[in-house]
Design a protein around this motif. Sequence first.
Motif, PDB file in Angstrom:
ATOM      1  N   UNK A 154       0.818  -1.209   0.000  1.00 13.58           N
ATOM      2  CA  UNK A 154       0.000   0.000   0.000  1.00 13.58           C
ATOM      3  C   UNK A 154       0.854   1.262   0.000  1.00 13.58           C
ATOM      4  N   UNK A 155       1.833   1.317   0.903  1.00 14.48           N
ATOM      5  CA  UNK A 155       2.699   2.495   0.983  1.00 14.48           C
ATOM      6  C   UNK A 155       3.527   2.621  -0.289  1.00 14.48           C
ATOM      7  N   UNK A 184       4.159  -3.374  11.701  1.00 13.83           N
ATOM      8  CA  UNK A 184       2.775  -3.102  11.307  1.00 13.83           C
ATOM      9  C   UNK A 184       2.374  -1.691  11.741  1.00 13.83           C
ATOM     10  N   UNK A 185       2.757  -1.289  12.935  1.00 14.93           N
ATOM     11  CA  UNK A 185       2.431   0.050  13.410  1.00 14.93           C
ATOM     12  C   UNK A 185       3.098   1.143  12.591  1.00 14.93           C
ATOM     13  N   UNK A 186       4.385   0.974  12.293  1.00 12.89           N
ATOM     14  CA  UNK A 186       5.111   1.971  11.502  1.00 12.89           C
ATOM     15  C   UNK A 186       4.531   2.051  10.098  1.00 12.89           C
ATOM     16  N   UNK A 187       4.316   0.897   9.471  1.00 16.14           N
ATOM     17  CA  UNK A 187       3.764   0.899   8.115  1.00 16.14           C
ATOM     18  C   UNK A 187       2.336   1.440   8.095  1.00 16.14           C
ATOM     19  N   UNK A 188       1.575   1.175   9.143  1.00 12.63           N
ATOM     20  CA  UNK A 188       0.236   1.743   9.246  1.00 12.63           C
ATOM     21  C   UNK A 188       0.291   3.261   9.327  1.00 12.63           C
ATOM     22  N   UNK A 189       1.250   3.782  10.089  1.00 17.72           N
ATOM     23  CA  UNK A 189       1.415   5.235  10.189  1.00 17.72           C
ATOM     24  C   UNK A 189       1.803   5.829   8.838  1.00 17.72           C
ATOM     25  N   UNK A 190       2.690   5.147   8.121  1.00 20.10           N
ATOM     26  CA  UNK A 190       3.091   5.631   6.801  1.00 20.10           C
ATOM     27  C   UNK A 190       1.929   5.561   5.817  1.00 20.10           C
ATOM     28  N   UNK A 191       1.105   4.529   5.937  1.00 18.91           N
ATOM     29  CA  UNK A 191      -0.082   4.425   5.078  1.00 18.91           C
ATOM     30  C   UNK A 191      -1.050   5.560   5.375  1.00 18.91           C
ATOM     31  N   UNK A 223       4.158   0.235  21.169  1.00 20.56           N
ATOM     32  CA  UNK A 223       3.675  -0.785  22.102  1.00 20.56           C
ATOM     33  C   UNK A 223       4.215  -2.153  21.735  1.00 20.56           C
ATOM     34  N   UNK A 224       4.457  -2.382  20.451  1.00 22.68           N
ATOM     35  CA  UNK A 224       5.052  -3.648  20.037  1.00 22.68           C
ATOM     36  C   UNK A 224       6.508  -3.735  20.448  1.00 22.68           C
ATOM     37  N   UNK A 225       7.252  -2.701  20.155  1.00 18.23           N
ATOM     38  CA  UNK A 225       8.672  -2.652  20.498  1.00 18.23           C
ATOM     39  C   UNK A 225       9.115  -1.196  20.427  1.00 18.23           C
ATOM     40  N   UNK A 226      10.000  -0.802  21.304  1.00 18.63           N
ATOM     41  CA  UNK A 226      10.414   0.590  21.387  1.00 18.63           C
ATOM     42  C   UNK A 226      10.987   1.106  20.073  1.00 18.63           C
ATOM     43  N   UNK A 227      11.593   0.228  19.274  1.00 21.28           N
ATOM     44  CA  UNK A 227      12.155   0.667  18.000  1.00 21.28           C
ATOM     45  C   UNK A 227      11.082   1.135  17.027  1.00 21.28           C
ATOM     46  N   UNK A 228       9.814   0.902  17.344  1.00 20.79           N
ATOM     47  CA  UNK A 228       8.724   1.391  16.514  1.00 20.79           C
ATOM     48  C   UNK A 228       8.669   2.903  16.443  1.00 20.79           C
ATOM     49  N   UNK A 229       9.356   3.576  17.346  1.00 24.32           N
ATOM     50  CA  UNK A 229       9.389   5.043  17.305  1.00 24.32           C
ATOM     51  C   UNK A 229      10.096   5.567  16.066  1.00 24.32           C
ATOM     52  N   UNK A 230      10.798   4.710  15.343  1.00 24.02           N
ATOM     53  CA  UNK A 230      11.456   5.135  14.105  1.00 24.02           C
ATOM     54  C   UNK A 230      10.439   5.682  13.118  1.00 24.02           C
ATOM     55  N   UNK A 231       9.181   5.271  13.271  1.00 26.41           N
ATOM     56  CA  UNK A 231       8.132   5.772  12.392  1.00 26.41           C
ATOM     57  C   UNK A 231       7.996   7.279  12.431  1.00 26.41           C
ATOM     58  N   UNK A 232       8.275   7.875  13.580  1.00 22.25           N
ATOM     59  CA  UNK A 232       8.180   9.329  13.704  1.00 22.25           C
ATOM     60  C   UNK A 232       9.178  10.002  12.767  1.00 22.25           C
ATOM     61  N   UNK A 267      -1.541   8.814  15.068  1.00 24.89           N
ATOM     62  CA  UNK A 267      -1.009   8.623  16.434  1.00 24.89           C
ATOM     63  C   UNK A 267      -1.283   7.218  16.982  1.00 24.89           C
ATOM     64  N   UNK A 268      -2.447   6.658  16.673  1.00 23.18           N
ATOM     65  CA  UNK A 268      -2.747   5.299  17.145  1.00 23.18           C
ATOM     66  C   UNK A 268      -1.793   4.285  16.519  1.00 23.18           C
ATOM     67  N   UNK A 269      -1.465   4.464  15.253  1.00 21.06           N
ATOM     68  CA  UNK A 269      -0.517   3.555  14.596  1.00 21.06           C
ATOM     69  C   UNK A 269       0.875   3.671  15.216  1.00 21.06           C
ATOM     70  N   UNK A 270       1.286   4.907  15.499  1.00 17.73           N
ATOM     71  CA  UNK A 270       2.603   5.091  16.129  1.00 17.73           C
ATOM     72  C   UNK A 270       2.618   4.497  17.532  1.00 17.73           C
ATOM     73  N   UNK A 271       1.521   4.647  18.273  1.00 17.70           N
ATOM     74  CA  UNK A 271       1.438   4.018  19.595  1.00 17.70           C
ATOM     75  C   UNK A 271       1.528   2.502  19.450  1.00 17.70           C
ATOM     76  N   UNK A 272       0.821   1.948  18.471  1.00 22.18           N
ATOM     77  CA  UNK A 272       0.841   0.503  18.228  1.00 22.18           C
ATOM     78  C   UNK A 272       2.269   0.037  17.934  1.00 22.18           C
ATOM     79  N   UNK A 273       2.996   0.819  17.130  1.00 23.04           N
ATOM     80  CA  UNK A 273       4.388   0.473  16.814  1.00 23.04           C
ATOM     81  C   UNK A 273       5.234   0.478  18.077  1.00 23.04           C
TER      82      UNK A 273
END
Length: 176
Positions: free
Chosen positions: A62-63, A103-110, A132-141, A124-130
Motif C-alpha cells: 500500500x505504501x 505493522x504500526x510503523x507501516x500503518x502510520x506511513x499508510x 507498544x510492540x517494540x520501542x524501536x517502533x518510534x522510528x516511524x516518527x 497517532x494510534x498507529x505510532x502508539x501501536x508500533x
Amino acid sequence: TATFVYEDRRLVEGLEDHTVSWSSLLIGRGLTRASWHLTSSPQAAHAVNVGLHLLMVGLVWLVSARLLETWMAVGIAGITALHPITTETVAYAASRAELLAAVGVLGALACATARSAWWWLLLPACLWFAYAGKETGLIGIGLLPLVLWARGERLWAEVLAYVVVAAGIVLLAVEG
C-alpha cells in the motif's frame, strides 16, 4: 506441526509470572506480552505471526503503491513477503514484537500517504501501536517527514521534520 523453538519456550513460560495491566498497555510496553497470553499453543502463536506478516506485506504494498508505480510496489511487497530476514519473524514466535512494530510503523506511513486528511487521525494510534510492540517502533516518527518529502509534499515534510527535531531536543533536555 510447528513447535516452540529456542527462546519461544522461555518466553511463554516466563509469562506465567507476569500479568498485563492496562497501565503497561497505555505506556506501550505490554502489547507483545498481552498478545502472548492469547496464543499459548505453538500453532496459534505461529498463525498469529503469519497473519501479522501478511498484514505487514499488504501495508508495504500500500505504501509503495502510493509512492511508486504499481509494478514496483508488487515487487517490493513480494521481496518483503519472501526474503529470509522478514520470514524469520514468522518462524520464531518470540519475534512478534518486531512484527507489531513494523505493522504500526507501516500503518502510520499508510495514514500519512492517504489522500484523505481523515486518515491522519489514525496516525497517532498507529505510532502508539508500533511503540507498544517494540520501542524501536518510534522510528516511524522520523520516517514520516521522509515519506511526505518523497511524495512531493515538501512543506508538510519540512514542518513535520522541525516538529520531530524539536520534540527530540525537548526529550533530551528532560532526560539530561
